[in-house]
Design an enzyme around this catalytic site. Structure first.
Site, PDB file in Angstrom:
ATOM      1  N   GLU A 425       1.086  -1.334  -0.059  1.00 54.05           N
ATOM      2  CA  GLU A 425       0.257  -0.097  -0.023  1.00 54.05           C
ATOM      3  C   GLU A 425       0.910   1.309   0.459  1.00 54.05           C
ATOM      4  O   GLU A 425       1.745   1.344   1.128  1.00 54.05           O
ATOM      5  CB  GLU A 425      -0.917   0.097   0.998  1.00 54.05           C
ATOM      6  CG  GLU A 425      -1.318   1.166   1.543  1.00 54.05           C
ATOM      7  CD  GLU A 425      -2.117   1.347   2.645  1.00 54.05           C
ATOM      8  OE1 GLU A 425      -2.321   0.372   4.165  1.00 54.05           O
ATOM      9  OE2 GLU A 425      -3.220   2.398   2.965  1.00 54.05           O
ATOM     10  N   ASP A 498      -0.993  -1.068   5.554  1.00 56.63           N
ATOM     11  CA  ASP A 498      -1.048  -0.405   7.610  1.00 56.63           C
ATOM     12  C   ASP A 498      -2.537  -1.286   7.911  1.00 56.63           C
ATOM     13  O   ASP A 498      -2.743  -2.550   7.543  1.00 56.63           O
ATOM     14  CB  ASP A 498      -1.597   0.690   7.111  1.00 56.63           C
ATOM     15  CG  ASP A 498      -0.321   1.418   6.712  1.00 56.63           C
ATOM     16  OD1 ASP A 498       0.745   1.010   6.819  1.00 56.63           O
ATOM     17  OD2 ASP A 498      -0.539   3.594   6.104  1.00 56.63           O
ATOM     18  N   ASP A 500      -4.096  -0.368  10.100  1.00 55.22           N
ATOM     19  CA  ASP A 500      -5.585   0.832   9.756  1.00 55.22           C
ATOM     20  C   ASP A 500      -6.530   0.143   9.795  1.00 55.22           C
ATOM     21  O   ASP A 500      -6.637  -0.209   8.547  1.00 55.22           O
ATOM     22  CB  ASP A 500      -4.283   1.906   9.753  1.00 55.22           C
ATOM     23  CG  ASP A 500      -4.651   2.091   8.666  1.00 55.22           C
ATOM     24  OD1 ASP A 500      -4.486   1.707   8.551  1.00 55.22           O
ATOM     25  OD2 ASP A 500      -3.824   3.319   8.341  1.00 55.22           O
ATOM     26  N   ASP A 502      -8.075   2.066   6.938  1.00 51.07           N
ATOM     27  CA  ASP A 502      -7.960   2.050   5.848  1.00 51.07           C
ATOM     28  C   ASP A 502      -7.414   0.561   4.454  1.00 51.07           C
ATOM     29  O   ASP A 502      -7.069   0.469   3.977  1.00 51.07           O
ATOM     30  CB  ASP A 502      -6.760   3.581   5.150  1.00 51.07           C
ATOM     31  CG  ASP A 502      -7.490   5.083   4.965  1.00 51.07           C
ATOM     32  OD1 ASP A 502      -8.950   3.851   5.433  1.00 51.07           O
ATOM     33  OD2 ASP A 502      -6.841   5.713   5.276  1.00 51.07           O
TER      34      ASP A 502
END
Ligand code: 0RA
Length: 634
Positions: A425, A498, A500, A502
């Site tokens: 990403e 990540d 998180d 997202d």
């Protein structure tokens, strides 16, 4: 006039006839079967010309014993008065002078068959013998010829109440390779002529066999009946053929058409009774009119906006059966076989008359226009769908090409079982991964921005999405039905995003894509999810990494007497290359999850929940996003 004087006047005639006999192909196309039948058409066309001029109702064609042809009509009869220029009977001029035909003065006929219009003199020149009998002005006149040359001047031979012309001839064996006429060939053409010339009565008799065969072709309905004849066994969209007939100046147009439930087009076009198989200006005008009229009605009925379709010519011709016949004074035939109408004014003329007449017809027959539009709109939609599928196939091909994306940092190892590709990403994390990797077996493909949600997009959009295109070409194994696992370029495909929300979203979108379009990758256990650590725990000078909350708690518990600081990683970007290698990419220390689909149905259901329109179940799912991955220790 003595016989001697008579022949001296005919030197010119003899020269003309000699030319025909020397090169028959130039006049009748061939000396085979087609040329032989051409002789009959030539004579019959003259009778039909009489009919078109309004003077003839009946034509009788007989194949007599020995393949001798007789054509009888009840027209005005060929004139027999002495021709002022040639000083012989007009009859003799017609029968011996090339191109004299019926057109030695232009007012005689309004129209005349063009293709066969080489003149009956050609038939005469190519016949072993020919006899002509004229019934005119209460008298009978006769003249006979040998290979085109008159045996004697035309002479009166009795009285009659009839009008008409009878031509009887025996094709010359010196010219033709075949002398045997085919019943079917002649009957087909005679029937066609009867359709094209409504009201004319054509009898066809074959006297060659032991039993005499006879047919009559007579169609009061003209080309309308031609259509009904062709469609007799088909399923029709509307009961009666649409028929229009218009005459203006010196041009006649007749059109009959009907739609059937097939997808092909059958349109026959004619000019002056000649089947213009190569088309031409009348056909172009007709087709332009059709497309225009239907699109106009789409607008009038407000279907164009509602259905968002514009009809193309080809749509309007699906299931169309049509006969278009034009009659014009001076036809120009072009093309390979001289069956393409060239007169340019005929295009605009046909276009205008057909547009006017069809517009009027459809305005008065709303049910018929609706039935037709229903069919041709579906044709347009099918065409659009086919085009999209073709584009897609082409784009898919482009994707399956050998060229690798420039952003890909490839590895050197050739053995696929040993290699892996990281889908990373973001460009910056991608850069770090490129730096930290072991380039012998690890390839890196950075992905920028959001990945398309394939659950909501059509395949055509998917293959135009940049991120997905990169993945497809890097993996090299195609997608969907053309997926080929043998072409897979890396044994492990590792999604690295990540930790998180997202990142979780991107993981899910990629998994959805693999599930829908590269399903064997999941089934074969090729897809993995990289797990960067969530926490870094410093205990005095040493660093520990925790991948879960439980791990963090365990480490803190183990060293609870020492001074510790816990920091949470917010993203891959916070790590340098060495750290990323140590914690996330080094097979010795990393943690990865292998994506499995032990229960495909459950997974499918989950992807639908995840990616469909319902927001609440999706949120819940994303919050517990590791449900479908299993911890894996390498
Ligand atoms: C020339 C002039 C006229 C008619 C014909 C030829 C004619 C030719 C053939 C060939 C077979 N049947 C035919 N019928 C007529 C016009 C005659 C007139 O003006 O009266």
């Amino acid at each position: 006039m003595s016989e001697k004087q008579y022949s001296s006047k005919n030197i010119q005639v003899l020269e003309g006839l000699a030319a025909v006999r020397k090169r028959p192909g130039m006049y009748i196309g061939s000396t085979g079967l087609a040329g032989l039948h051409h002789l009959v058409y030539e004579v019959v066309d003259n009778s039909i010309d009489e009919a078109m001029a309004g003077f003839c109702k009946n034509v009788i064609v007989t194949i007599q014993k020995d393949n001798i042809i007789k054509v009888e009509d009840d027209g005005r009869g060929i004139p027999v008065d002495i021709h002022p220029k040639f000083k012989v009977s007009a009859l003799e001029v017609v029968m011996t002078k090339l191109h004299a035909g019926g057109k030695f003065d232009n007012e005689t006929y309004k129209i005349s068959g063009g293709l066969h219009g080489v003149g009956v003199s050609v038939v005469n020149a190519l016949s072993e013998w020919l006899n002509v009998t004229v019934f005119r002005d209460k008298k009978i006149y006769k003249q006979s010829y040998t290979r085109g040359v008159p045996n004697a001047p035309a002479k009166e031979d009795g009285k009659t109440d009839k009008n008409g012309t009878t031509v009887e001839f025996k094709p010359d064996f010196e010219i033709f390779e075949i002398l045997e006429f085919k019943f079917e060939t002649l009957s087909h053409r005679l029937r066609e002529l009867a359709f094209l010339n409504r009201g004319i009565h054509i009898s066809f008799i074959d006297e060659r066999g032991t039993e005499k065969i006879s047919d009559v072709y007579y169609y009061e309905g003209g080309i309308e009946m031609f259509i009904s004849h062709m469609n007799a066994k088909k399923k029709m969209l509307h009961d009666k053929p649409i028929y229009i007939s218009k005459a203006e100046d010196r041009i006649d147009i007749e059109l009959a058409m009907q739609y059937v439930d097939t997808y092909t087009e059958t349109t026959y076009t004619y000019c002056n009774n000649i089947n213009t198989t190569e088309g031409g200006t009348h056909l172009v005008g007709f087709r332009t009119a059709l497309t225009r009229v239907y699109n106009d009605f789409m607008k009038k009925l407000e279907l164009d906006k509602k259905l968002k379709v514009t009809l193309m010519g080809e749509d309007t011709r699906e299931g169309l059966v049509a006969v278009l016949s034009v009659k014009i004074p001076d036809p120009q035939f072009e093309g390979q076989t001289k069956t393409k109408l060239g007169n340019t004014d005929v295009k605009q003329f046909t276009e205008r008359l057909v547009t006017e007449a069809l517009t009027e017809y459809f305005s008065q027959n709303p049910k018929i226009i609706k039935a037709i539009l229903d069919k041709i709109v579906r044709a347009a939609q099918a065409r659009e769908a086919a085009r999209k599928a073709r584009d897609l196939a082409r784009r898919k091909n482009a994707l399956e090409s050998d060229s690798l994306p420039g952003k890909l940092a490839d590895c050197s190892e050739q053995n696929v079982d040993k290699t892996e590709i990281y889908l990373v990403e973001g460009d910056s994390a991608g850069g770090t991964a490129k730096e930290g990797r072991d380039r012998t077996f690890q390839a890196i493909l950075p992905l920028r921005g959001k990945v398309l949600n394939v659950e909501k997009a059509k395949l055509e959009k998917i293959v135009s999405s940049d991120a997905l295109k990169l993945i497809i070409s890097a993996l090299g194994c195609g997608i969907g039905t053309s997926f080929d696992i043998e072409k897979l370029r890396y044994g492990r495909v590792i999604i690295m995003a990540d930790a998180d929300v997202d990142g979780s979203h991107i993981r899910t979108l990629l998994l959805t894509f693999f599930f829908r379009y590269m399903r064997p990758l999941i089934d074969g256990g090729h897809i993995f999810i990289a797990a960067p650590p969530l926490y870094q725990i410093r205990i005095e000078k040493k660093k520990y990494y925790a991948y879960t909350d439980a791990e963090r708690d365990k480490i803190l518990e183990d060293y609870k007497d020492k001074k510790s600081t816990v920091s949470r990683y917010k993203g891959l970007g916070e790590m340098d290359a060495e750290l990323l290698w140590d914690t996330t990419m080094d097979p010795e220390h990393r943690i990865m999850y292998q994506v499995l689909t032990e229960d495909a149905e459950l997974a499918e259901n989950m992807f639908t929940i995840l990616m469909g329109d319902e927001v609440e179940p999706r949120r819940q799912f994303i919050e517990q996003n590791s449900m479908y991955v299993k911890n894996l220790d390498i």
